[in-house]
Write an enzyme that holds these catalytic residues in place. Structure first.
Site, PDB file in Angstrom:
ATOM      1  N   ASN A   1     -14.401   8.640  -6.532  1.00  0.00           N
ATOM      2  CA  ASN A   1     -13.769   8.578  -7.853  1.00  0.00           C
ATOM      3  C   ASN A   1     -12.281   8.852  -7.734  1.00  0.00           C
ATOM      4  O   ASN A   1     -11.833   9.399  -6.735  1.00  0.00           O
ATOM      5  CB  ASN A   1     -14.367   9.656  -8.752  1.00  0.00           C
ATOM      6  CG  ASN A   1     -15.749   9.295  -9.238  1.00  0.00           C
ATOM      7  OD1 ASN A   1     -16.338   8.324  -8.795  1.00  0.00           O
ATOM      8  ND2 ASN A   1     -16.265  10.083 -10.147  1.00  0.00           N
TER       9      ASN A   1
ATOM     10  N   ASP B   1     -20.985   9.542  -8.339  1.00  0.00           N
ATOM     11  CA  ASP B   1     -22.361   9.609  -8.832  1.00  0.00           C
ATOM     12  C   ASP B   1     -23.375   9.098  -7.798  1.00  0.00           C
ATOM     13  O   ASP B   1     -24.543   9.452  -7.858  1.00  0.00           O
ATOM     14  CB  ASP B   1     -22.489   8.798 -10.132  1.00  0.00           C
ATOM     15  CG  ASP B   1     -21.767   9.506 -11.281  1.00  0.00           C
ATOM     16  OD1 ASP B   1     -21.730  10.751 -11.265  1.00  0.00           O
ATOM     17  OD2 ASP B   1     -21.219   8.820 -12.172  1.00  0.00           O
TER      18      ASP B   1
ATOM     19  N   LYS C   1     -17.862   1.214  12.739  1.00  0.00           N
ATOM     20  CA  LYS C   1     -17.099   0.522  11.710  1.00  0.00           C
ATOM     21  C   LYS C   1     -17.716  -0.846  11.407  1.00  0.00           C
ATOM     22  O   LYS C   1     -18.015  -1.602  12.330  1.00  0.00           O
ATOM     23  CB  LYS C   1     -15.652   0.359  12.202  1.00  0.00           C
ATOM     24  CG  LYS C   1     -14.726  -0.158  11.155  1.00  0.00           C
ATOM     25  CD  LYS C   1     -13.327  -0.328  11.693  1.00  0.00           C
ATOM     26  CE  LYS C   1     -12.547  -1.246  10.769  1.00  0.00           C
ATOM     27  NZ  LYS C   1     -11.364  -1.787  11.385  1.00  0.00           N
TER      28      LYS C   1
ATOM     29  N   PRO D   1     -26.580  14.471  -6.059  1.00  0.00           N
ATOM     30  CA  PRO D   1     -27.021  15.609  -6.890  1.00  0.00           C
ATOM     31  C   PRO D   1     -25.973  15.934  -7.943  1.00  0.00           C
ATOM     32  O   PRO D   1     -24.774  15.729  -7.715  1.00  0.00           O
ATOM     33  CB  PRO D   1     -27.137  16.756  -5.870  1.00  0.00           C
ATOM     34  CG  PRO D   1     -26.291  16.348  -4.716  1.00  0.00           C
ATOM     35  CD  PRO D   1     -26.301  14.843  -4.682  1.00  0.00           C
TER      36      PRO D   1
ATOM     37  N   ILE E   1     -24.000  18.657  -9.610  1.00  0.00           N
ATOM     38  CA  ILE E   1     -23.667  20.047  -9.271  1.00  0.00           C
ATOM     39  C   ILE E   1     -23.588  20.917 -10.531  1.00  0.00           C
ATOM     40  O   ILE E   1     -24.065  22.051 -10.549  1.00  0.00           O
ATOM     41  CB  ILE E   1     -22.352  20.083  -8.457  1.00  0.00           C
ATOM     42  CG1 ILE E   1     -22.552  19.249  -7.183  1.00  0.00           C
ATOM     43  CG2 ILE E   1     -21.961  21.517  -8.098  1.00  0.00           C
ATOM     44  CD1 ILE E   1     -21.291  18.843  -6.480  1.00  0.00           C
TER      45      ILE E   1
ATOM     46  N   PHE F   1     -16.693  19.317 -17.478  1.00  0.00           N
ATOM     47  CA  PHE F   1     -15.754  18.390 -18.103  1.00  0.00           C
ATOM     48  C   PHE F   1     -16.494  17.108 -18.440  1.00  0.00           C
ATOM     49  O   PHE F   1     -17.476  16.761 -17.789  1.00  0.00           O
ATOM     50  CB  PHE F   1     -14.610  18.061 -17.144  1.00  0.00           C
ATOM     51  CG  PHE F   1     -13.574  19.141 -17.076  1.00  0.00           C
ATOM     52  CD1 PHE F   1     -12.355  18.988 -17.720  1.00  0.00           C
ATOM     53  CD2 PHE F   1     -13.816  20.323 -16.388  1.00  0.00           C
ATOM     54  CE1 PHE F   1     -11.401  19.990 -17.685  1.00  0.00           C
ATOM     55  CE2 PHE F   1     -12.874  21.328 -16.337  1.00  0.00           C
ATOM     56  CZ  PHE F   1     -11.658  21.162 -16.988  1.00  0.00           C
TER      57      PHE F   1
ATOM     58  N   LYS G   1     -23.858  15.822 -22.624  1.00  0.00           N
ATOM     59  CA  LYS G   1     -23.722  16.462 -21.304  1.00  0.00           C
ATOM     60  C   LYS G   1     -23.844  17.982 -21.409  1.00  0.00           C
ATOM     61  O   LYS G   1     -24.423  18.625 -20.543  1.00  0.00           O
ATOM     62  CB  LYS G   1     -22.368  16.096 -20.666  1.00  0.00           C
ATOM     63  CG  LYS G   1     -22.374  14.685 -20.116  1.00  0.00           C
ATOM     64  CD  LYS G   1     -21.024  14.248 -19.562  1.00  0.00           C
ATOM     65  CE  LYS G   1     -21.110  12.762 -19.237  1.00  0.00           C
ATOM     66  NZ  LYS G   1     -19.851  12.172 -18.855  1.00  0.00           N
TER      67      LYS G   1
HETATM   68  N1  CTP Z   1     -20.608  16.690 -12.280  1.00  0.00           N
HETATM   69  C1  CTP Z   1     -21.128  17.351 -11.206  1.00  0.00           C
HETATM   70  N2  CTP Z   1     -21.866  16.665 -10.292  1.00  0.00           N
HETATM   71  C2  CTP Z   1     -22.090  15.348 -10.430  1.00  0.00           C
HETATM   72  C3  CTP Z   1     -21.529  14.653 -11.526  1.00  0.00           C
HETATM   73  C4  CTP Z   1     -20.791  15.361 -12.444  1.00  0.00           C
HETATM   74  O1  CTP Z   1     -20.912  18.557 -11.071  1.00  0.00           O
HETATM   75  N3  CTP Z   1     -22.809  14.699  -9.525  1.00  0.00           N
HETATM   76  C5  CTP Z   1     -19.838  17.474 -13.270  1.00  0.00           C
HETATM   77  C6  CTP Z   1     -18.384  17.125 -13.342  1.00  0.00           C
HETATM   78  O2  CTP Z   1     -17.630  17.953 -12.489  1.00  0.00           O
HETATM   79  C7  CTP Z   1     -18.076  17.378 -14.814  1.00  0.00           C
HETATM   80  C8  CTP Z   1     -19.381  17.049 -15.518  1.00  0.00           C
HETATM   81  O3  CTP Z   1     -20.382  17.164 -14.532  1.00  0.00           O
HETATM   82  O4  CTP Z   1     -17.803  18.729 -15.045  1.00  0.00           O
HETATM   83  C9  CTP Z   1     -19.438  15.699 -16.143  1.00  0.00           C
HETATM   84  O5  CTP Z   1     -19.048  14.724 -15.217  1.00  0.00           O
HETATM   85  P1  CTP Z   1     -19.015  13.181 -15.585  1.00  0.00           P
HETATM   86  O6  CTP Z   1     -18.684  12.389 -14.388  1.00  0.00           O
HETATM   87  O7  CTP Z   1     -18.200  12.993 -16.830  1.00  0.00           O
HETATM   88  O8  CTP Z   1     -20.500  12.956 -16.020  1.00  0.00           O
HETATM   89  P2  CTP Z   1     -21.729  12.362 -15.325  1.00  0.00           P
HETATM   90  O9  CTP Z   1     -22.826  13.359 -15.475  1.00  0.00           O
HETATM   91  O10 CTP Z   1     -21.458  11.869 -13.962  1.00  0.00           O
HETATM   92  O11 CTP Z   1     -22.079  11.158 -16.293  1.00  0.00           O
HETATM   93  P3  CTP Z   1     -21.409   9.684 -16.422  1.00  0.00           P
HETATM   94  O12 CTP Z   1     -20.688   9.409 -15.141  1.00  0.00           O
HETATM   95  O13 CTP Z   1     -22.574   8.814 -16.654  1.00  0.00           O
HETATM   96  O14 CTP Z   1     -20.513   9.764 -17.620  1.00  0.00           O
END
Ligand code: CTP
Length: 400
Positions: A212, A281, A291, A307, A309, A326, A340
């Site tokens: 990301n 994700d 490679k 996972p 977190i 966030f 969320k």
């Molecule tokens: N987060 C996390 N671990 C993941 C994905 C997200 O700890 N694998 C945490 C991020 O650090 C943030 C919150 O979850 O605090 C929301 O992250 P976001 O990317 O907005 O949400 P997702 O759950 O990934 O949902 P989506 O991408 O479908 O919006």
């Protein structure tokens, strides 16, 4: 004037080290940050730098001698010692540290140091052997026991040709230490804050990854604000573009799985957990060991969910532990953020609007809302990230 040092009265003591020229940059950054700075040069410092540079930077008379006739009464030493919010001695030589430790008052700086009740921060700079000498170490311990603060020294090539401990630590670290000391609100004293920050990189092969966008700015600012307010801070950081605060314990990771493992090891002891990382994700099923070679054909990747977190923290949390996440969304911000908050069992979600001019990624400002269970969203409008971190910890402190 706005800035991290707004309205602070700072005495910058410069002593006789080859690193004295770096004090000009420190003075300049303090002034830029809103401070009123009075530079004081010891006699030896004047062998390396002159008062004119500091006068141009601070807009104030530089103090160079004990018995000079001062034009302005506000820099008379007792009055300045009283008004100062911070005494910063940078660079601090072995001699200036020794004098301070023993209460020797034979020039303006050492005399005023005895008279002040303001915090005193030393940034030592000297040869490695001088720094490691039992006398210097004992002097430093004496000063620390008396409540003085130290930042650095750093390690590296020294002016004397040796390599080792003793270099004046980089000015950003000194400014950061000053910023932490000057914060009067210490409502997180004794608390342990664990933060995930940066991105995660999920390898495709040894040279490629998916991940990301994340500069790591938000994680850095959260860590700094927690330190300012007295917490001890650990950051589990994926790849990022900005350095983390010097006083934070940093665990560097690359992938989401590594980030989860690092969080698992430290979660139980944390009082506050903040998930600020932009975790990928998905990860690639079977990353290649060699490679991947381009062969002109389409490439299909099979992805496995990573996972979550923040959700792990929501499941594991014990009573009294606060978890914050966030939500960065391009549309339906509040609805997704509320979802969320509930799904990950968090105590607070900071919802950010992304896309458009003030996109949260890499920017210094954010459109933000704070959501807590059972309460209407609190809109913070377009807010500087520095101010946002203050508001986040205000809300967290209220939940503690
Ligand atoms: N987060 C996390 N671990 C993941 C994905 C997200 O700890 N694998 C945490 C991020 O650090 C943030 C919150 O979850 O605090 C929301 O992250 P976001 O990317 O907005 O949400 P997702 O759950 O990934 O949902 P989506 O991408 O479908 O919006």
């Amino acid at each position: 004037m706005a800035g991290p040092f707004a309205d602070k009265e700072i005495v910058l003591g410069v002593t006789g080290s080859i690193a004295a020229y770096k004090a000009c940059e420190i003075a300049s950054r303090l002034v830029e940050g809103g401070a009123r700075v009075t530079a004081v040069l010891t006699k030896n410092a004047q062998q390396f730098v002159g008062p004119a540079s500091f006068e141009a930077i601070t807009g104030r008379r530089t103090i160079t001698g004990m018995f000079e006739r001062l034009e302005t009464p506000e820099i008379e030493h007792i009055s300045l010692a009283r008004r100062a919010n911070l005494f910063l001695i940078a660079p601090a030589t072995a001699n200036s540290i020794a004098k301070a430790a023993h209460g020797i008052a034979d020039d303006w700086l050492s005399t005023t140091l005895l008279a002040t009740r303001a915090p005193v921060l030393f940034a030592p700079a000297m040869n490695t052997h001088m720094y490691q000498h039992a006398a210097t170490q004992a002097n430093i311990q004496t000063l620390k026991a008396r409540g003085c603060y130290f930042v650095g020294p750093g390690s590296g090539a020294l002016a004397c040709g040796e390599i080792g401990e003793g270099r004046l630590i980089d000015p950003p670290a000194i400014l950061e230490a000053a910023n932490i000391l000057l914060c009067e609100k210490k409502d997180l004293a004794g608390k342990k804050v664990l933060i995930t920050s940066g991105a995660t990189h999920e390898p495709l092969d040894p040279v490629r990854f998916i991940g990301n966008r994340s500069s790591g700015k938000m994680g850095r600012m959260l860590a700094l604000e927690a330190l300012r307010r007295g917490a001890s801070v650990t950051v589990v950081s994926g790849p990022a573009h900005v350095p983390l605060p010097y006083d934070a314990a940093v665990i560097n990771v690359k992938t989401a799985q590594e980030m989860l493992e690092a969080v698992k090891e430290r979660f139980a002891e944390a009082d506050i957990f903040i998930a600020a990382a932009a975790v990928a994700d998905y990860r690639i099923d079977n990353p290649a060991e060699e490679k991947h070679k381009r062969n002109g054909e389409a490439l299909t990747l099979s992805l496995t969910p990573n996972p979550d977190i923040a959700a792990y923290a929501g499941i594991q949390k014990r009573p009294g532990q606060i978890t914050v996440g966030f939500a960065a969304e391009t549309h339906d911000l509040i609805a997704y953020a509320e979802e969320k908050l509930a799904k990950k069992n968090l105590d607070m979600i900071v919802a950010n609007q992304v896309g458009g001019e003030n996109c949260a990624f890499g920017s210094d400002t954010a459109w933000a809302w704070l959501l807590t269970p059972g309460n209407p969203p609190e809109q913070l409008h377009l807010i500087a990230k520095e101010e946002l971190t203050g508001r986040i910890f205000d809300a967290v402190a209220a939940l503690l």
